[in-house]
Design an enzyme around this catalytic site. Structure first.
Site, mmCIF file in Angstrom:
data_model
loop_
_atom_site.group_PDB
_atom_site.id
_atom_site.type_symbol
_atom_site.label_atom_id
_atom_site.label_comp_id
_atom_site.label_asym_id
_atom_site.label_seq_id
_atom_site.Cartn_x
_atom_site.Cartn_y
_atom_site.Cartn_z
ATOM 1 C CB THR A 1 75.802 -36.001 -24.057
ATOM 2 O OG1 THR A 1 76.354 -34.680 -24.074
ATOM 3 C CG2 THR A 1 74.616 -36.091 -24.994
ATOM 4 C CD GLU B 1 81.529 -38.310 -15.912
ATOM 5 O OE1 GLU B 1 82.786 -38.244 -15.844
ATOM 6 O OE2 GLU B 1 80.890 -37.940 -16.918
ATOM 7 N NE ARG C 1 77.864 -41.147 -24.632
ATOM 8 C CZ ARG C 1 78.631 -40.083 -24.519
ATOM 9 N NH1 ARG C 1 78.226 -39.045 -23.796
ATOM 10 N NH2 ARG C 1 79.799 -40.015 -25.111
ATOM 11 C CG ASN D 1 80.963 -31.285 -27.284
ATOM 12 O OD1 ASN D 1 80.601 -30.890 -28.390
ATOM 13 N ND2 ASN D 1 80.929 -32.560 -26.942
#
Lengths: 1202, 333
Positions: free
Chosen positions: A32, A65, A115, A1011
């Site tokens: 996210t 990642e 973020r 999630n």
């Protein structure tokens, strides 16, 4: 220049649209707020969409990642145009590869929805911490400040990288831009092709590794040459800004949209200028334009190419009149001389001054400031405060804006009432429930208006911190000109309250401007609604002269056959009364959109919706406001008066949506928060709650065992306790022989219930007379709420049963253990939380939990309120979340620390033996601590020791006191989902299992990344559809249990509460008791399976019955007694896999999208199940001699002294 | 021996048809029915209500929990290439009509007017040789009159007939007060065949769990009486073909139905019990009986014991009653 297609898109899609078209390979991993980009790439690939070269990009999901970066690097090094999408910690995991890619001058673009980084707490929201953390990797950084720019800069970055050979990060603000829906012009493919130089693409390929042209890249270099080699790239960085500017100019030729590396907006003779990156630049542009009209001389520089920072281009855009500059960073760099952009600007101006190239007579005064961390609002009011501050002789430096810093006094004051939004913009707020479709309807309205009228539209959506019963607030603007206001609406001209309950609980008109329109979905008609409103709301309606409308949308929906879908009805009301479009036109557009959306489902569905629209207009009433607010209803207090001080002062502010007002001094300094705060948040999200029937109940405990939210509790107590019981307090004779005077009560915490009804599903006791009546049944809450509040109060006064007197080994006994995990914000009917709650009941008062990031860390640790709590003794689970990838290692750290301090306590106790009762020390050190009563006795002994140590008061005694609690055995658990255990944390899990240490790993296995919204993990089963596996997963899931069993020294269990609760209980207790590493895999049904959550436990049962999820226990300790350590706890499959699978949307989807593939995969999956079962059966049969002995048991036992 | 028969305008090699059942749920199943000897295959019923329910469930589950939490705004890939209608049924129908030689009759059960028309049209396009309308409703509304319910049948039939050119059969329930008149009205409204009778879903009650349980067992030979009665009565009076369905266990039932006047005899239960090849056993039994009786064609057999042909027609109307009345008297005194 051809007119391009105008559409409405979310920022993420606008960016991914380009990234997909100009790449051949995407290596992805969800995080996210960037996940959508990766999901879209995967989806487009599965739909066969092509890039500008007519081929379908290869999209591959990686395990992390770090893995994605490695793959990107590899694909680039072999010549493919490659990209990835990420954010936050994900970008940090890419750092090592980023140095390599840049060092090797590799053309590539990484798209980042910027973020916050996890520091004192995790945040999924937007700031520039992540991109700032990778400034030294050698990547260029190009920023976008709007959705349109995201679309455009994605292409600019790709074109520039191909020419300039420097890899790029293209970033934009997480959520604010990534999730904003806005109107934009799509770049046509021919323009994309015109921007991407084919020769440069071929050159990129040509630089790839090839055995036909062999070379080596990636050598190891020594002191003699590394330095010089590092300096070779300088000319590329020098050249890059000009290349980017050339691309921007070429782009302007093609599309008419002009960009500069540094775009200056404002007065040509500005005296005060702000330098800023990202969406906040738009706030400043609006503010600067407004202030200049008021006669001020201000400006803003929107930094697009952040790195390499071109001094030459920057100097050019600074007005020569400027006297003071504020440089604003959306990050925090503790201990630095200033944040990075500030540093760049100071350096550039100082150097220019020194070299005489500064356009101003003297060096302007430069201040740096921080704003907007974790999507903190940055409004025109704050922008004005910054510009105003620059007027001062001594403007504050290293300031903050948007918060009240009453500790370091860094913050600027601002006037929140400063409002510059033009009247021509319709500003609408919609308050709804996640489940009621409000957000979807608003996105649809934006599409309707943005795509079929000349009007512009913008939407931004604010969500709750809870996954169930969550509130959503949609901020939607419509207007004649492009709308780039990247801040929430604070002076709405329209407010829609889609659920009446919000009008009763919160100040729904807080952000209404004078004369605004208020639409309320009300079960009360025009005659009675006024008296049902809280007095404060009545007063606001009158004071603000609100145009007040009501509709009973639920009734209209029901009457027109729409079921509980009220969103179309509320949307129609909005169109009818907001004035965005003429009423007739608006209704016509809604109907067009209905036809488009539902046309495929048949004419009668369309007609039904039309009728709903028409009925809506007939049932929409305008209410004439009385002159006085005479209501008798008050908005209830956020938390009760008996809540602790911190909860009253801090938590309650967050709960009421006023957390922005909390000053710095109210915040814990190191991220430490008190346990057990969900108990103060009576969310009352379900209209139906379970009601207990004592006469039917057999007191089996199944209902409380499965309750995901800890709202069903049981106690037994002497009958005499009932003397002062409330009238309606229910109890029954305890269902056990020999206890005639003992009563039993099962209490439902009605206000905390989410209405999932798993308890009713699992209840085995049925009425002998009445069909459909069980010992627990869902009933309307309203009629019993008051009485249940009283009952709960009385029930709380009855002590929990003595843990040493409760039978831990049975489901029936476990119901009497106090849950120390309660009322979490998980989805209603969550399949994970029953296991978590059970752990807290079994071991909670001595539990330390390492929780991997994911659903469990969110429902377990997302502010404002958290569910981990403590018992009457003040003991309870100590919980922490480090990261996603490192959780196993993090938990091992707990173990090592506990082992070390236990060892220290033992040693100090021995050393102090002579000074304290030696028998006590001996008893403590030799105590066996397996059963609860043994632990209870040890607690008593340790308490005695503590008292003695306090008395002794020596240095050594103080040392022992600091670690003495370790003499009571602690229970270390490491918990997370399958995304963690199977993928990103897999090597850590493996290593920790191989450590031989006494740790317990609980994997809440939903077989998907829950999630982040349902992406495939290596646990996702064959044939299931998930994001990143839109075509169905072609491979079987990893058998983590068998992997762990292969060590021989790991306790392994696979459990499913809905299939065998007793086995679940047994396995968790065995795992905890086993002195080495344990791994428990718990089947957790999930909303991401696409099931009616009410049937979650039944699906668990079917998962086991079909052989998809065989229940097993592998207990190495059994080898000591020559038994077979592998126990198969479930019977042979009794149903076919498809009879389980096709109850779930994740499997059924494929049968609808790709029926043939679905059939093939399901047949193959059945084979896998059959074969696996044979293997298990074979392992479980015969002696245990085939399994090697568990060497670690004796060793660890020795270490632990148990 | 001529076993051919004409059913709803289709010439069949013999009168035994596999009726709508799960056996026709796959292409392989349909092929096996053909190989097993069925003269035609009625495909399993396409239920509009079920399609609607599944679509609603599909959309509901797709949207469940979405747009609620910032990290998980959806849970499934947003692919819109889904089958939301009768695609899989139609695909199978098309494949079957191409793959087998016997006629394929598609079966349809709808709840809306649009449904009947849309789906019927699509079935014709997919290659169905005929349609069987499986009109099924238990009307719990005490205000709904028999007129209204009967008119519903007529309306549906007319709507479908005006939409398709292939023959249309109606599978009926036996619960009409004036069954004969109803059959006549349907005949006049253009029905190409009547299939007698539908077996209803009649739920049972579980006395242990106090729950209503679905119950639908296979039919048994005893159940042929009602269809037999009405076929015997209707034979020769309608333009529409008559198909008998229910209770075929042995060749005997096939023979009885033909004698009563059926143009075709349908079975599922016996094929489920014995496998698709059982059609051949039934056929052999029919042939043997015909040979023994020296019938040279099915045409000869058909209706030879219909109400119009039997010596004592009243036996069809009052047979059981008369027997009961008479049984206490000796036949010989």
């Amino acid at each position: 220049m051809k007119p391009s297609q105008v559409t409405t898109l979310e920022g993420n899609e606008a960016v991914a649209y380009i990234a997909y078209r100009v790449n051949e390979v995407c290596a992805i991993y969800p995080i996210t707020p960037s996940s959508t980009m990766a999901e879209l790439a995967d989806q487009w690939a599965s739909e066969g969409k092509t890039n500008i070269w007519g081929n379908i990009p290869l999209v591959v999901e990686m395990q992390s990642e770090g893995g994605a970066a490695g793959t990107v690097h590899g694909a680039l090094q072999t010549g493919a145009l490659t990209t990835t999408f990420t954010a936050s910690q994900g970008l940090l995991l890419m750092i090592p590869n980023m140095y390599k890619m840049a060092g090797e001058l590799t053309s590539a673009v990484l798209h980042v929805a910027a973020r916050s980084l996890a520091a004192q707490g995790l945040s999924i929201f937007g700031d520039h911490s992540d991109v700032a953390a990778v400034r030294h990797t050698g990547f260029a950084q190009l920023a976008s400040s709007t959705v349109q720019e995201g679309h455009d800069m994605a292409l600019m970055a790709q074109a520039s990288s191909l020419e300039g050979r420097i890899p790029f990060i293209h970033f934009f603000d997480g959520f604010r831009t990534s999730h904003e829906v806005n109107k934009l012009s799509l770049i046509p493919d021919e323009d994309i092709r015109a921007m991407i130089n084919a020769e440069q693409v071929r050159a990129h390929r040509g630089r790839g590794l090839s055995p036909d042209n062999p070379f080596i890249r990636g050598t190891a270099q020594n002191p003699d040459v590394y330095f010089q080699a590092r300096e070779t790239v300088n000319p590329f960085y020098v050249r890059l800004p000009s290349i980017v500017q050339q691309k921007m100019d070429a782009f302007a030729e093609l599309t008419g949209r002009k960009y500069q590396l540094f775009d200056y907006y404002g007065h040509p003779e500005a005296e005060r200028v702000v330098v800023i990156i990202g969406s906040a630049a738009q706030t400043l542009i609006e503010t600067v334009n407004y202030l200049n009209k008021q006669g001020e001389k201000v400006g803003v520089i929107n930094v697009r190419l952040c790195l390499p920072f071109s001094a030459e281009h920057f100097i050019k855009v600074i007005p020569s009149t400027v006297k003071s500059i504020a440089v604003m960073d959306r990050i925090k760099a503790p201990g630095s001389t200033g944040e990075p952009l500030y540093g760049d600007v100071v350096t550039v101006l100082a150097e220019a001054y020194a070299s005489g190239t500064l356009p101003t007579a003297t060096i302007p005064r430069i201040t740096g400031g921080r704003y907007g961390l974790s999507s903190k609002e940055f409004t025109p009011a704050m922008a004005k405060a910054v510009l105003d501050e620059l007027k001062k002789d001594q403007p504050k430096n290293h300031f903050t804006v948007g918060i009240n810093d009453d500790v370091s006094h860094s913050s600027l004051d601002y006037d929140p009432s400063f409002d510059i939004e033009p009247d021509e913009v319709v500003r609408a707020l919609f308050i709804g429930l996640g489940a009621d479709g409000t957000v979807g309807a608003n996105k649809n309205s934006i599409k309707i208006i943005g795509e079929s009228t000349p009007l512009h539209a913008q939407g931004y959506f604010v969500y709750d911190s809870k996954k169930s019963g969550s509130r959503t607030v949609s901020h939607v603007r419509f207007g004649p000109n492009p709308i780039n206001s990247p801040y929430l609406i604070h002076s709405a001209s329209f407010i829609g309250c889609h659920q009446f309950v919000f009008a009763e609980k919160i100040d729904v008109l807080e952000n209404a401007r004078q004369g605004a329109t208020f639409l309320l979905n009300s079960p009360y008609g025009p005659e009675e609604v006024w008296d049902k409103l809280p007095r404060s709301l009545q007063q606001s309606l009158i004071d603000k002269d609100i145009q007040f409308y009501v509709i009973d949308a639920s009734k209209v929906a029901l009457e027109t056959g729409m079921g509980n879908r009220t969103n179309t009805i509320m949307q129609t009301c909005f169109f009818a009364i907001s004035g965005v479009l003429p009423r007739e036109e608006a209704i016509g557009k809604i109907k067009e959109s209905i036809k488009k959306t539902y046309g495929k489902k048949g004419e009668d569905v369309v007609k039904k919706n039309y009728v709903a629209v028409d009925q809506t207009l007939a049932k929409l009433y305008k209410i004439d406001l009385p002159k006085e607010a005479n209501g008798l209803i008050d908005i209830p207090p956020i938390v009760p008066s008996q809540a602790p001080e911190f909860v009253q002062n801090v938590t309650a502010m967050m709960m009421s949506g006023k957390g922005d007002q909390l000053p710095v001094s109210a915040m814990p300094i190191d991220g430490t928060y008190p346990s057990g705060t969900t108990q103060w948040e009576k969310r009352n999200i379900s209209a139906f709650v379970p009601v207990w029937e004592p006469d039917i109940c057999i007191q089996c405990g199944n209902c409380s065992f499965v309750c995901p939210h800890g709202v069903i509790r049981s106690k037994f107590y002497p009958e005499s306790r009932l003397n002062n019981a409330p009238e309606n307090f229910k109890s029954a004779q305890i269902n056990a022989r020999g206890f005639p005077d003992i009563r039993y009560t099962l209490q439902v915490y009605a206000e905390d219930c989410t209405g999932c009804s798993l308890c009713v599903e699992v209840c085995p006791a049925k009425s002998l007379q009445q069909s459909g009546v069980k010992a627990i049944n869902m009933k309307p809450k309203e009629p019993i709420l008051q009485q249940e509040r009283t009952n709960i109060g009385f029930f709380e006064g009855i002590p929990f049963n003595d843990r040493s007197k409760v039978d831990f080994s049975s489901v029936r006994g476990a119901q009497f253990l106090e849950p120390l995990f309660e009322f979490s914000g998980a989805c209603a009917g969550c399949g994970e939380t029953p296991y978590v709650r059970l752990l807290s009941q079994l071991f909670g008062d001595r539990l330390i939990m390492a929780n991997a990031t994911g659903c469990s860390s969110i429902y377990g640790g997302n502010l404002p309120t958290t569910p981990w709590t403590k018992n009457a003794e003040g003991r309870g689970p100590a919980w922490s979340n480090s990261l996603f990838e490192d959780n196993a290692e993090f938990g091992l750290g707990f173990r090592l620390s506990v082992d070390k301090h236990t060892e220290l306590a033992n040693q100090l106790a021995l050393e102090l033996k002579g000074e304290i009762n030696p028998a006590l020390i001996d008893d403590i050190l030799e105590a066996t601590q397996i059963t609860e009563s043994q632990i209870r006795q040890q607690r008593i002994r340790v308490a005695e020791l503590k008292a003695a140590l306090i008395q002794l008061d020596t240095e050594k005694a103080k040392d022992l006191l600091s670690v003495v609690d370790h003499l009571v055995r602690r229970s270390i658990w490491i918990m997370g989902g399958d995304g963690w255990a199977y993928d990103i944390g897999s090597s850590g899990v493996d290593h920790v299992l191989a450590s031989g240490r006494n740790i317990n790993i609980l994997v809440l296995d939903t077989e998907v990344y829950s999630n982040t919204g349902g992406q495939m993990s290596k646990s996702t089963p064959m044939g299931a559809v998930a994001k990143f596996a839109a075509g169905g997963k072609p491979l079987a899931k990893k058998d983590l249990a068998l992997q762990a069993i292969s060590y021989g020294s790991v306790y392994v269990a696979r459990i499913a509460m809905g299939a065998n609760a007793q086995q679940t209980l047994l396995a968790l207790r065995e795992a905890e008791a086993y002195p080495g590493p344990s791994l428990v895999l718990a089947y957790s049904h999930c909303i991401a399976h696409g099931i009616n959550m009410e049937h979650g436990l039944k699906q668990q049962d079917l998962a086991v019955a079909s052989g998809h999820w065989p229940l097993i226990r592998y207990n190495p300790a059994l080898r000591e007694s020559d038994k077979n350590p592998f126990v198969l706890d479930s019977p042979r499959p009794t149903i076919k896999l498809k009879d389980y699978a096709f109850n779930e949307l994740r499997y059924k989807m494929l049968s609808r999208s790709h029926p043939v593939e679905s059939e093939q995969l399901m047949a193959l999956a059945q084979k896998v199940v059959n074969q696996k079962w044979e293997i298990y059966e074979e392992m479980a049969s015969g002696s245990g001699a085939r399994f090697h002995p568990d060497a670690s048991v004796k060793q660890t036992s020795k270490k632990q002294g148990s | 021996m001529d076993l051919t028969t004409n059913y709803m305008g289709l010439t069949l090699q013999h009168p035994i048809i596999a009726s709508a059942s799960p056996l026709s749920g796959t292409l392989d199943g349909i092929k096996r029915l053909e190989d097993g000897g069925s003269a035609a295959v009625v495909m399993f019923s396409l239920f509009e209500e079920q399609i609607r329910h599944e679509n609603d469930a599909f959309s509901h589950l797709m949207e469940s929990g979405t747009q609620s939490f910032a990290e998980s705004l959806s849970y499934f890939p947003d692919v819109d290439e889904y089958q939301v209608g009768p695609e899989s049924y139609l695909e199978l129908l098309q494949q079957a009509s191409e793959a087998v030689d016997v006629p394929i009759i598609a079966s349809l059960n709808c709840v809306t007017g649009d449904g009947w028309i849309d789906y019927a049209k699509q079935m014709q396009q997919a290659g169905a040789d005929g349609l069987e309308l499986n009109i099924y409703s238990v009307e719990p509304d005490l205000d709904a009159t028999s007129d209204e319910l009967e008119q519903r049948y007529i309306d549906i039939l007319k709507a479908v007939k005006s939409t398709v050119s292939i023959p249309v059969a109606l599978k009926l329930s036996p619960f009409f007060s004036a069954m004969g008149n109803m059959a006549k009205r349907l005949d006049e409204a253009g029905a190409d065949a009547l299939v007698l009778f539908n077996r209803f879903y009649q739920p049972d009650i579980d006395i242990q769990d106090l729950e209503v349980k679905p119950s639908l067992g296979l039919s048994s030979a005893g159940e042929i009486r009602l269809p037999l009665l009405w076929i015997a009565i209707l034979h020769g009076k309608l333009n529409a073909s008559l198909a008998a369905t229910r209770g075929v266990e042995n060749p005997d039932e096939v023979i009885k139905y033909l004698l009563a006047g059926a143009d075709a005899v349908m079975t599922t239960s016996s094929l489920l019990r014995h496998g698709p090849a059982y059609t051949n056993t039934l056929l052999e039994g029919l042939k043997a009986w015909m040979e023994a009786r020296r019938f040279s064609s099915v045409k000869q057999v058909r209706g030879s014991m219909s109400r119009a042909k039997v010596a004592n027609p009243a036996a069809f109307e009052r047979a059981n009653y008369i027997r009961v009345l008479e049984s206490y008297q000796s036949a010989y005194i």
